[in-house]
Structures are given as C-alpha cells and as structure tokens.
Write an enzyme that holds these catalytic residues in place. Structure first.
Site, PDB file in Angstrom:
ATOM      1  N   ASN A 121      -6.365  -5.416 -24.716  1.00 58.08           N
ATOM      2  CA  ASN A 121      -7.133  -6.499 -25.347  1.00 58.08           C
ATOM      3  C   ASN A 121      -7.978  -7.273 -24.338  1.00 58.08           C
ATOM      4  O   ASN A 121      -7.648  -7.267 -23.163  1.00 58.08           O
ATOM      5  CB  ASN A 121      -6.161  -7.459 -26.047  1.00 58.08           C
ATOM      6  N   HIS A 176     -10.744  -6.866 -33.690  1.00 60.45           N
ATOM      7  CA  HIS A 176      -9.295  -7.109 -33.632  1.00 60.45           C
ATOM      8  C   HIS A 176      -9.095  -8.547 -33.153  1.00 60.45           C
ATOM      9  O   HIS A 176      -8.704  -8.796 -32.017  1.00 60.45           O
ATOM     10  CB  HIS A 176      -8.674  -6.102 -32.660  1.00 60.45           C
TER      11      HIS A 176
HETATM   12  N1  APR Z   1      -3.294   0.472 -13.498  1.00 64.73           N
HETATM   13  C1  APR Z   1      -2.222   0.914 -14.179  1.00 64.73           C
HETATM   14  N2  APR Z   1      -1.397   0.089 -14.854  1.00 64.73           N
HETATM   15  C2  APR Z   1      -1.654  -1.230 -14.808  1.00 64.73           C
HETATM   16  C3  APR Z   1      -2.762  -1.748 -14.093  1.00 64.73           C
HETATM   17  C4  APR Z   1      -3.610  -0.830 -13.423  1.00 64.73           C
HETATM   18  N3  APR Z   1      -4.669  -1.236 -12.731  1.00 64.73           N
HETATM   19  N4  APR Z   1      -2.740  -3.097 -14.234  1.00 64.73           N
HETATM   20  C5  APR Z   1      -1.694  -3.388 -15.001  1.00 64.73           C
HETATM   21  N5  APR Z   1      -1.016  -2.272 -15.344  1.00 64.73           N
HETATM   22  C6  APR Z   1       0.198  -2.126 -16.139  1.00 64.73           C
HETATM   23  C7  APR Z   1       1.245  -3.189 -15.838  1.00 64.73           C
HETATM   24  O1  APR Z   1       1.937  -2.905 -14.626  1.00 64.73           O
HETATM   25  C8  APR Z   1       2.132  -3.102 -17.083  1.00 64.73           C
HETATM   26  O2  APR Z   1       3.220  -2.219 -16.886  1.00 64.73           O
HETATM   27  O3  APR Z   1      -0.070  -2.298 -17.512  1.00 64.73           O
HETATM   28  C9  APR Z   1       1.187  -2.549 -18.165  1.00 64.73           C
HETATM   29  C10 APR Z   1       0.977  -3.502 -19.320  1.00 64.73           C
HETATM   30  O4  APR Z   1       2.183  -3.609 -19.975  1.00 64.73           O
HETATM   31  P1  APR Z   1       2.766  -4.980 -20.575  1.00 64.73           P
HETATM   32  O5  APR Z   1       2.505  -6.087 -19.636  1.00 64.73           O
HETATM   33  O6  APR Z   1       4.159  -4.702 -21.034  1.00 64.73           O
HETATM   34  O7  APR Z   1       1.814  -5.241 -21.833  1.00 64.73           O
HETATM   35  P2  APR Z   1       1.914  -4.579 -23.279  1.00 64.73           P
HETATM   36  O8  APR Z   1       2.702  -5.456 -24.177  1.00 64.73           O
HETATM   37  O9  APR Z   1       2.307  -3.152 -23.162  1.00 64.73           O
HETATM   38  O10 APR Z   1       0.399  -4.672 -23.753  1.00 64.73           O
HETATM   39  C11 APR Z   1      -0.589  -3.863 -23.129  1.00 64.73           C
HETATM   40  O11 APR Z   1      -1.970  -3.685 -25.057  1.00 64.73           O
HETATM   41  O12 APR Z   1      -1.766  -4.584 -27.139  1.00 64.73           O
HETATM   42  C12 APR Z   1      -2.390  -4.702 -25.906  1.00 64.73           C
HETATM   43  O13 APR Z   1      -2.767  -7.072 -25.644  1.00 64.73           O
HETATM   44  C13 APR Z   1      -2.014  -5.993 -25.190  1.00 64.73           C
HETATM   45  O14 APR Z   1      -3.695  -5.766 -23.509  1.00 64.73           O
HETATM   46  C14 APR Z   1      -2.317  -5.627 -23.781  1.00 64.73           C
HETATM   47  C15 APR Z   1      -1.948  -4.154 -23.724  1.00 64.73           C
END
Ligand code: APR
Length: 309
Positions: A121, A176
């Site tokens: 998002n 969204h």
């Molecule tokens: N490369 C790879 N992974 C990354 C990077 C990157 N540069 N930056 C962040 N991450 C990983 C984080 O380490 C984390 O494990 O992205 C993951 C995001 O997971 P969560 O924080 O658990 O978030 P989540 O609830 O899965 O949501 C992810 O989806 O629905 C949308 O709004 C929500 O944007 C958000 C995304």
C-alpha cells in the site's frame, strides 16, 4: 506439466500467509524473499513442515538472495512498511515506492517473463511504480485490492442475510482507499439483485463497513493490519493466472482508453488468465456510480503526482 514457480517478496504477515494458501492449493513451488536475514527461510521451513499434514507437495523455500527467484512465473510484492504514527501519507509513499522500485528492479532482472502482482500500500500508487520501473507491458502488472474489498462485502452480506458466502457475488471498483466504489447494482445472491433482499439502509451499512474494513481490523488488532483475507485474495488471483482460469475479478489494472481514462491503475473488473490482464471489462455505470469512480480516480492521480521516480 512443469510446476509453476512463484516468488513472494516480503515474507511478513501477508506474504507468508499467501505462501500457505498457495501451497494448500498446490499452485506451484514458492520462494519467499525478505531483507530480514533468516526469517523467510524459517517461515518457508515451517510451512513445509505443515505440508505432510495437509498433503501438499509444493517446494517452499526462503531466501535473502534474488538469484533464487530466477525464472519465476509470478512475482507477488508485499514488501513495504506500514504507516507509523507521525508518518505522513507522502512519507509512506516515498518509503514504499523506494522499496517497491528496488524489489522490482531485482525481480525483473531474474524473471523477465513473470507476471507481477503488487500488494504493498498505497496499492494503486505502488502498482503504478512497479509497472513504470519494470518496463513490462501493462497486462503483466496487476494490483490486488478489489478481490479483497469484494470478499469483505460478500462476507458482510452473508452475515447480514444468513446465507452462504458461496452464493454472494459482489463488485467493488475504484481505488483501494476510502473512495472505493462498492457497486450494489452488480451485487447479487445466487443471481438475485441485492436490492430485492436487503433494505437500502442495510445495503448502505454493509457498503460503508466495506469501505472501512481495513481500518476496522487495524483498530481491533491495535498493532498491525489485516492479513488473512488479503493473502487469500492474493492466492485467488494467483490461481486464476497460473491455472489460466480466466476468472473475472476486480483488480487494479492499467486503464488507458478504457473507462475513458488516460493511463492510470485503478480497480476495474478484469479477466485474469495466463495472459495476465487479458481483458478489462467496461461495465455500464450510472451517473452516481460514475461520479464516485471519477472521484476515486482523482484521488489516485493526486497521489501518483506526488511520486518522485
Ligand atoms: N525487500 C524485501 N522485503 C522487504 C523490504 C525490501 N526492501 N522492505 C521491507 N520488507 C519486508 C519486511 O521485512 C517485512 O517482512 O516486507 C515485509 C512486510 O511485512 P509486514 O510488515 O508483516 O506487513 P504485511 O502486514 O505483510 O503487509 C505488507 O501489504 O496489505 C499491504 O498495507 C500492507 O503494504 C503492506 C503490505
């Protein structure tokens, strides 16, 4: 038939659960990628260890190295940061567009023939970033949002009427965000228009609840946001692409000419198959629906204008 290869970048809540749903559906072999060291491998191993119980044979691995994603058929991007207190909407766009840009550059290098599905998002902006950076044709880039918003509306209608979720069909288009457009005229229960089954007041109530559904879960969870339904929606779209099911699902797709738009990703009904976005279906909108849709597109364009790519 050779197995499909699916990469999920971002092995957080949504990414890991998407891997589980896709494993259960045996959509292919799955590679989880994250920047956090060890974590994607740990989650992949945990899911693999569940597979004998549920009887699925997908190979599930986790990595910090994009080389392992080579030759993927589908890449799902859930990597990103959640908005933290004190962070403005523009700060979030800056941070997440930087992450999505870096991720897309890496995945496209190793999987130039993949379909991209964006989940991060603000969705309608991030899918635009992914498309722009990838250089892929627009039919190979899609955003997951309408599948989730429609599932939420279906759930609320089934709860309201006491009928099976299987019989409820719903259509939510637009961005969204708060401006999403649930379409009551295209919402039915076993083909029966919803207006014959529910009062106008009840319909408005479920549509409002759908618009606020993400926020409702955030306020209950206190920390974090929804992931079971978002990840299930990812798997639903992945299945339609990888099995060439050609389902009609509302997705964020590139509309250039369609709906009279000039190059914007927004939620519209799409035929999803092996060709990705095989067709954008232009449904007839009445004046009120069109005004709401235009308002939603305007909000997306405002956010896209804030991007520095
Ligand atoms: N490369 C790879 N992974 C990354 C990077 C990157 N540069 N930056 C962040 N991450 C990983 C984080 O380490 C984390 O494990 O992205 C993951 C995001 O997971 P969560 O924080 O658990 O978030 P989540 O609830 O899965 O949501 C992810 O989806 O629905 C949308 O709004 C929500 O944007 C958000 C995304």
């Amino acid at each position: 038939m050779a197995r499909k290869k699916i990469t999920i970048v971002g092995a957080g809540h949504v990414g890991a659960h998407a891997a589980l749903w896709m494993g259960l559906k045996e959509l292919g072999d799955i590679v989880l990628v994250d920047i956090v060291e060890g974590m994607p491998a740990g989650k992949a191993l945990d899911i693999k260890e569940a597979s004998p119980i549920e009887g699925f044979d997908s190979i599930i691995t986790g990595t910090n190295d994009y080389k392992d994603t080579e030759g993927s058929d589908l890449v799902v991007i859930t990597a990103g940061l959640a908005r933290k207190p004190g962070m403005s909407r523009s700060d979030l766009i800056d941070k997440n567009s930087g992450i999505v840009k870096a991720v897309v550059e890496n995945v496209v290098k190793y999987s130039p023939d993949a379909h991209l599905m964006v989940v991060t998002n603000p969705l309608d902006v991030m899918v635009y970033v992914a498309w722009k950076v990838s250089g892929l044709p627009p039919h190979r880039v899609v955003g997951m949002a309408g599948a989730l918003d429609s599932a939420r509306l279906r759930a609320f209608i089934s709860m309201e009427l006491g009928v099976s979720v299987e019989d409820v069909q719903a259509m939510v288009i637009g961005g969204h965000a708060d401006e999403m457009v649930p379409l009551k005229r295209y919402t039915t229960v076993s083909g029966i228009p919803i207006e014959q089954l529910m009062s106008e007041e009840a319909i408005q109530r479920v549509m409002d609840r759908t618009r606020n559904a993400g926020g409702e879960i955030v306020s209950l969870l206190k920390t974090g946001s929804a992931y079971y339904a978002p990840s299930a929606a990812v798997a639903e779209m992945a299945e339609s692409i990888l099995k060439d099911k050609k389902r009609i699902i509302p997705c964020a797709a590139y509309c250039d000419g369609k709906y009279g738009l000039d190059g914007v990703f927004v939620g519209v009904p799409v035929r999803l198959g092996a060709g990705g976005v095989e067709e954008i279906i232009e449904i007839e909108l009445n004046e009120e629906e069109r005004a709401l849709f235009d308002n939603s597109v305007k909000a997306i364009k405002g956010l896209v204008a804030e991007l520095n790519l």
